[in-house]
Motif scaffolding. Structure first.
Motif, PDB file in Angstrom:
ATOM      1  N   LEU A 193      -3.663  -4.221   5.216  1.00  0.00           N
ATOM      2  CA  LEU A 193      -3.653  -3.038   4.513  1.00  0.00           C
ATOM      3  C   LEU A 193      -1.989  -2.544   4.500  1.00  0.00           C
ATOM      4  N   ARG A 194      -1.180  -2.516   5.872  1.00  0.00           N
ATOM      5  CA  ARG A 194       0.145  -2.152   5.750  1.00  0.00           C
ATOM      6  C   ARG A 194       0.819  -3.052   4.577  1.00  0.00           C
ATOM      7  N   SER A 195       1.051  -4.206   4.467  1.00  0.00           N
ATOM      8  CA  SER A 195       1.717  -5.302   3.451  1.00  0.00           C
ATOM      9  C   SER A 195       1.283  -5.368   2.331  1.00  0.00           C
ATOM     10  N   GLY A 196      -0.152  -5.253   1.950  1.00  0.00           N
ATOM     11  CA  GLY A 196      -0.552  -5.381   0.735  1.00  0.00           C
ATOM     12  C   GLY A 196      -0.517  -6.957   0.399  1.00  0.00           C
ATOM     13  N   LYS A 197      -0.638  -7.696   1.269  1.00  0.00           N
ATOM     14  CA  LYS A 197      -0.527  -9.167   1.264  1.00  0.00           C
ATOM     15  C   LYS A 197      -1.714  -9.834   1.828  1.00  0.00           C
ATOM     16  N   PRO A 198      -2.173 -11.110   1.444  1.00  0.00           N
ATOM     17  CA  PRO A 198      -3.319 -11.648   1.998  1.00  0.00           C
ATOM     18  C   PRO A 198      -2.841 -12.434   3.352  1.00  0.00           C
ATOM     19  N   ARG A 199      -3.895 -12.443   4.273  1.00  0.00           N
ATOM     20  CA  ARG A 199      -3.332 -13.269   5.480  1.00  0.00           C
ATOM     21  C   ARG A 199      -4.576 -14.063   5.853  1.00  0.00           C
TER      22      ARG A 199
END
Length: 550
Positions: free
Chosen positions: A121-127
């Motif tokens: 949510l914070r980074s907006g990048k998939p993990r």
């Protein structure tokens, strides 16, 4: 929540209008028919292609419900559950929607997935979280992808069942562990199971296999009592890893023990090993240090074949590096090795080691040796304590990438009652035949002063008399008789200037000589002879002291 609007915002969804492609038939070829299209084929090409719906027109929920992977959609900072598919329900049961993930999907909390959701949510990048075992007993790889709509943010959780892969990987790891245990067991079985403990030295050693793979190295060490109070110490490293290196190491160690029984100088032992190493495997080379300690000399005589220098700390804490002379590794051939020496008096500690202790990929080798010198200067205690401290100071851990072997020997400074158990006495044998009775009287007086039992006293005097008589008959000056006692044995040694070594032989009934060595060999616990540096020889015998002897 409007799932349809959310699903339209899923990353990777292609938004494009459905395009219909008009297919036309190419003009007819020449009338000869060459390359013409059959009439049936031409009819197919002229028909309009069937309509296929575009990706945007597919019902997303129906697609996700039929995906065999586990899918969940959560939104907001408390990750409220908006959707779970049928595969998720099958795996973990029906879950209430609209509740926070911690309460509605407790299995994700148990897997430690909540911090990952926050991060996405914070980074907006998939993990991605690889191969975690879930409460249902199966293993999943979780991919968390951010989804957004207007001011709303959420995460799509996609879990792929990788149980088969995880179980296969675990079986492979278990197999590798068994192979490594077998390799390490083989390596350790080729090392001495229990170090010989000489009378005058305290010795300890340690071995640490490197890395986690099965291919252990060829590091080795050994301690060999030579008799007459002398001790041989050896440490080596066969280049390469695996069973072949361990096999070569085992052969070299066996050869060293055989050559040591010949009581040769260190450089001659290495010369023999050099030829043997080339015969064992011309593609394998090894480094080695062979050293001999003689308590009467107070020195460590050594020869090195491409190995790292011996370090010696004296009683004041000063460390000396014995790095000369040295020759090329064993197996290279064409080199005459030489012996050197370094003081090893009472109170001194010597360390022999392999390169795994001091060599690092990001530092120069000399820096590693200097660090070891600094650690040795402050390392006190028993040899085993010193071993452990040196290994810790070098940062050797279970996942260290190279094998490590360390051999520590101490020549303790004995004071008080212990000093009475270690005594020396020597007599220069001058003159002719009158030296024999003088030697007997000297031996008798010394053994009486050492308060030996009568039977041991008489055997010692007889052995000294026979060795002196043999030297007077077959040797040349200078001659010396030396008696030495330790806490465990009595040692009698005669040296002279002739380098012809005596041998035990069977004397015939009419022979007037040839019985001296046979008598000594019969009454003593052990006997032997060796050539001394600069010419000459030493013949010795020893008697084991009875328990409780003063």
């Amino acid at each position: 929540m409007n799932f349809t609007r959310w699903s339209a915002r899923l990353p990777g969804t292609q938004r494009r209008a459905a395009a219909r492609i008009d297919h036309t038939v190419a003009p007819d070829r020449p009338a000869d028919g060459a390359g013409s299209v059959p009439s049936a084929r031409a009819e197919q090409l002229t028909q309009e292609a069937p309509y296929l719906p575009a990706v945007d027109e597919l019902p997303v929920r129906d697609v996700l419900d039929r995906v065999p992977a586990l899918v969940a959609l959560v939104h907001g900072h408390d990750h409220r559950v908006a959707y779970i598919n049928d595969a998720y329900v099958t795996a973990f049961g029906l879950r209430p929607l609209g509740e926070p993930t911690r309460e509605s999907l407790p299995e994700l909390a148990e897997l430690g997935l909540l911090p990952l959701l926050d991060q996405v949510l914070r980074s907006g990048k998939p993990r991605t979280l690889k191969s975690r075992k879930a409460p249902d007993g199966r293993s999943y790889t979780f991919t968390c992808t951010p989804v957004t709509e207007a001011d709303h943010a959420g995460v799509l959780v996609f879990a792929t069942d990788v149980t088969d892969h995880a179980e296969a990987a675990e079986r492979l790891r278990a197999s590798e562990r068994r192979q490594r245990e077998t390799a390490v067991t083989l390596q350790r079985s080729l090392l001495p199971q229990e170090l010989e403990q000489p009378d005058d030295l305290r010795i300890a050693a340690t071995y640490h296999p490197g890395g986690t793979e099965a291919a252990v190295g060829g590091d080795w060490y050994d301690v060999i009592t030579l008799g007459g109070g002398r001790t041989a110490l050896v440490i080596g490293d066969v280049m390469g890893r695996g069973v072949r290196a361990a096999a070569v190491m085992g052969q070299l160690r066996t050869a060293v023990r055989a050559y040591a029984r010949l009581d040769l100088p260190p450089h001659e032992v290495l010369q023999l090993l050099d030829g043997l190493a080339a015969e064992i495997d011309a593609n394998q080379i090894a480094t080695c240090v062979y050293a001999i300690h003689d308590p009467n000399e107070g020195r460590l005589v050594y020869a090195s074949a491409g190995h790292l220098p011996i370090l010696v700390r004296d009683e004041t804490g000063a460390v000396q590096r014995a790095d000369e002379p040295t020759g090329p590794p064993l197996g290279t051939g064409g080199w005459m090795h030489a012996s050197g020496s370094v003081p090893l008096g009472p109170g001194s500690t010597a360390v022999l080691y392999t390169d795994g202790l001091v060599e690092r990929r990001d530092a120069d080798l000399d820096e590693g040796i200097e660090a070891l010198e600094a650690a040795l200067s402050g390392a006190t205690g028993t040899p085993q304590v010193v071993c452990d401290r040196l290994v810790r100071s070098a940062g050797v851990t279970a996942d260290h990438d190279d094998d490590v072997a360390v051999l520590v020997l101490q020549h303790p400074a004995r004071t008080g009652p212990d000093s009475e158990l270690f005594r020396n006495a020597a007599l220069e044998l001058l003159g002719g035949v009158e030296a024999a009775p003088r030697a007997r009287a000297f031996a008798s007086g010394v053994l009486t002063s050492w308060r030996f039992p009568t039977d041991l006293h008489d055997l010692g005097v007889l052995a000294a008399s026979e060795l002196v008589a043999n030297s007077l008959q077959h040797g040349t000056p200078p001659m010396r008789l030396r008696l030495r006692r330790t806490d465990r044995r009595l040692i009698i040694e005669v040296t002279d200037g002739d380098d012809h070594l005596p041998r035990r032989r069977r004397a015939e009934a009419g022979d007037e000589s040839g019985r001296g060595i046979a008598i000594v060999a019969t009454i003593a616990s052990n006997w032997g002879s060796r050539r001394t540096p600069g010419g000459g020889k030493a013949v010795w015998c020893e008697f084991v002291l009875p328990k409780g002897a003063p």
